[in-house]
Scaffold this active site. Structure first.
Site, short mmCIF file in Angstrom:
data_model
loop_
_atom_site.label_atom_id
_atom_site.label_comp_id
_atom_site.label_asym_id
_atom_site.label_seq_id
_atom_site.Cartn_x
_atom_site.Cartn_y
_atom_site.Cartn_z
N VAL A 218 0.84 -1.20 0.00
CA VAL A 218 0.00 0.00 0.00
C VAL A 218 0.88 1.26 0.00
O VAL A 218 0.60 2.24 -0.71
CB VAL A 218 -0.98 -0.01 1.19
N GLU B 77 -9.59 6.34 6.53
CA GLU B 77 -10.57 5.85 5.55
C GLU B 77 -10.21 4.46 5.01
O GLU B 77 -11.09 3.61 4.81
CB GLU B 77 -10.66 6.84 4.39
N GLU C 129 -3.27 -13.80 2.30
CA GLU C 129 -1.92 -13.75 2.87
C GLU C 129 -1.38 -15.17 3.03
O GLU C 129 -2.16 -16.13 3.09
CB GLU C 129 -1.98 -13.15 4.29
N LYS D 186 -12.84 -4.11 11.51
CA LYS D 186 -13.53 -3.11 10.67
C LYS D 186 -14.92 -2.81 11.22
O LYS D 186 -15.37 -1.66 11.23
CB LYS D 186 -13.59 -3.63 9.22
N1 HSE Z 1 -6.95 -8.79 4.19
C1 HSE Z 1 -8.06 -7.94 3.90
C2 HSE Z 1 -8.99 -8.61 2.92
C3 HSE Z 1 -7.67 -6.61 3.33
O1 HSE Z 1 -8.76 -9.75 2.51
O2 HSE Z 1 -9.98 -7.99 2.58
C4 HSE Z 1 -7.08 -5.70 4.34
O3 HSE Z 1 -7.98 -5.45 5.38
#
Ligand code: HSE
Length: 442
Positions: free
Chosen positions: A19, A134, A195, A210
């Site tokens: 990012v 954001e 990941e 989130k």
């Molecule tokens: N790892 C998250 C996803 C993105 O797969 O949406 C970063 O929050």
């Protein structure tokens, strides 16, 4: 702080992974466009990363790279600090150090914000620092801007979100290819959608982080993210997805929050949603959020929840907001967590046991006379009303799947009933439960 030189403003970037690299690229490629819209040139003055190789491809001017983040934080000519290290470790020290100096911090770090919201708010209040995040929720989508700004006059009633691209990609593959979870996960990893260690995503914690931010911003309450009910997607099978489709539902990992006035409901789990719910058609690694407010009614945002440039787009949006605020001498313009500090309440989280919803339950049961009545008898004792029943296949030997959809029932009751049913001699394995969110049927 003398941080506006002419019409340019300096930004320091800490953490130059995927990012961070995207942010550096986007700042460079949108320099004129942003200047023509905002009247300010954003100058990437410093980039800090412990590994110099990460910035090699960025063609930074001499002196921009440093391996010491404190060089950015202590530089009075840099008013905007972008933290893109991620996680709850050293990133926290850098964020708080920058805020304590009255700087504006921009981050995409949901895990940090969920865990250290109070410390961040206190630092902002004490120093006049500003905090923008954001990119923490829904990648490129303006979820936080919507909650903090666009919907400022709305009482938010509920939020439903597909907030994890990894899980959504895996569930889409199981749905479309009929492959098991592990194979879908391996595909997601090969394509870079998951990941190497996908635990935070597939177990639902990334979505919880989130959701905790959405709850705080929507309802002006402090919730402890560790108390939010979470169940990930690892137990979802192609069979359940196929049967759900036969009933007219898709399975999504949903973040759900509802405002009950005296308490807040917040949960993350695989959820069956009907085909006519817009969220059911959000496929692959995309994200979407439905916000329900008293004035707007239903509002849906859709977009890439991760990825270099979509996430960078949200980060640069925050950088530009910060630059505008600083230019106008009005930072912080909006409280970090949407509400004035004195208006923030401590609403309790509704205990999961008290949540009421509809359920899909799949039993693996012997195909014998009387089995259905035994199961139905237990459900009746817990006041759980069956809406439909479906038996797959016919075997004289071995178990068959028996699926029941219930009317609305209390979580505590269904859990107790399932425990009891699991003990019946006709039941072969632990029942599968998926919660249903279907406004058509409530
Ligand atoms: N790892 C998250 C996803 C993105 O797969 O949406 C970063 O929050």
């Amino acid at each position: 702080m003398d941080n506006l030189s002419g019409n340019s403003i300096s930004v320091g970037l800490i953490g130059c992974g995927i990012v961070g690299t995207g942010v550096a690229k986007l700042l460079a490629q949108s320099r004129e466009l942003v200047a023509s819209r905002v009247g300010i040139t954003i100058n990437l003055a410093k980039v800090a990363d412990i590994n110099p190789d990460t910035v090699a491809a960025l063609d930074l001017a001499p002196g921009v790279y440093t391996n010491d983040a404190m060089e950015i934080i202590n530089d009075p000519s840099i008013p905007i600090v972008v933290e893109l290290i991620g996680g709850q470790g050293i990133a926290k020290d850098f964020v708080l150090a920058a805020l304590n100096q009255g700087k504006t911090v921009v981050t995409a770090n949901k895990a940090l914000v969920a865990a250290y919201r109070d410390e961040i708010s206190a630092a902002c209040e004490a120093s006049g620092g500003d905090f923008l995040f954001e990119a923490s929720v829904g990648g490129c989508m303006p979820v936080i801007k919507s909650l903090r700004e666009s919907l400022v006059s709305n009482r938010v009633d509920s939020i439903f979100g597909i907030l994890n691209g990894t899980c959504n990609y895996i569930l889409t593959q199981i749905t479309q290819e009929g492959i098991p979870f592990k194979e879908a996960l391996a595909q997601a990893q090969e394509l870079g959608f998951a990941e190497a260690d996908p635990t935070l995503d597939i177990e639902g914690m990334d979505t919880v982080h989130k959701l905790a931010l959405c709850v705080a911003l929507a309802f002006g309450t402090r919730v402890n993210y560790k108390e939010i009910y979470v169940d990930g997607i690892t137990r979802i099978t192609p069979l359940d997805i196929t049967i759900a489709a036969e009933f007219g539902y898709r399975v999504k990992l949903l973040a759900i929050t509802k405002n009950h006035g005296d308490c807040v409901e917040a949960r993350v789990h695989p959820t069956m949603i009907p085909f006519d719910n817009l969220l059911s058609s959000v496929g692959r690694n995309m994200n979407a959020v439905k916000i329900v407010g008293d004035a707007v009614g239903e509002m849906v945002l859709y977009g890439a929840g991760a990825g270099m440039m979509p996430t960078a787009s949200a980060v640069v949006g925050d950088i530009v907001d910060a630059a505008r605020n600083i230019k106008l001498g009005c930072h912080p313009r909006i409280p970090a967590f949407s509400y004035q500090p004195q208006a923030i309440r401590d609403l309790p989280l509704m205990p999961m046991d008290e949540v009421s919803t509809r359920y899909y339950v799949r039993f693996s049961a012997l195909d014998r006379p009387g089995v259905l009545s035994k199961i139905a008898g237990v459900l009746a004792r817990y006041s759980i009303s069956i809406a439909s029943v479906h038996q797959k296949g016919r075997h004289t030997e071995g178990p068959v799947p028996i699926v029941m959809l219930t009317h609305e029932a209390r979580e505590a009751d269904i859990q107790k009933a399932l425990e009891e049913i699991s003990g019946l001699d006709v039941i072969a394995e632990k029942p599968m439960l998926i919660r249903i969110e279907d406004q058509n049927q409530e």
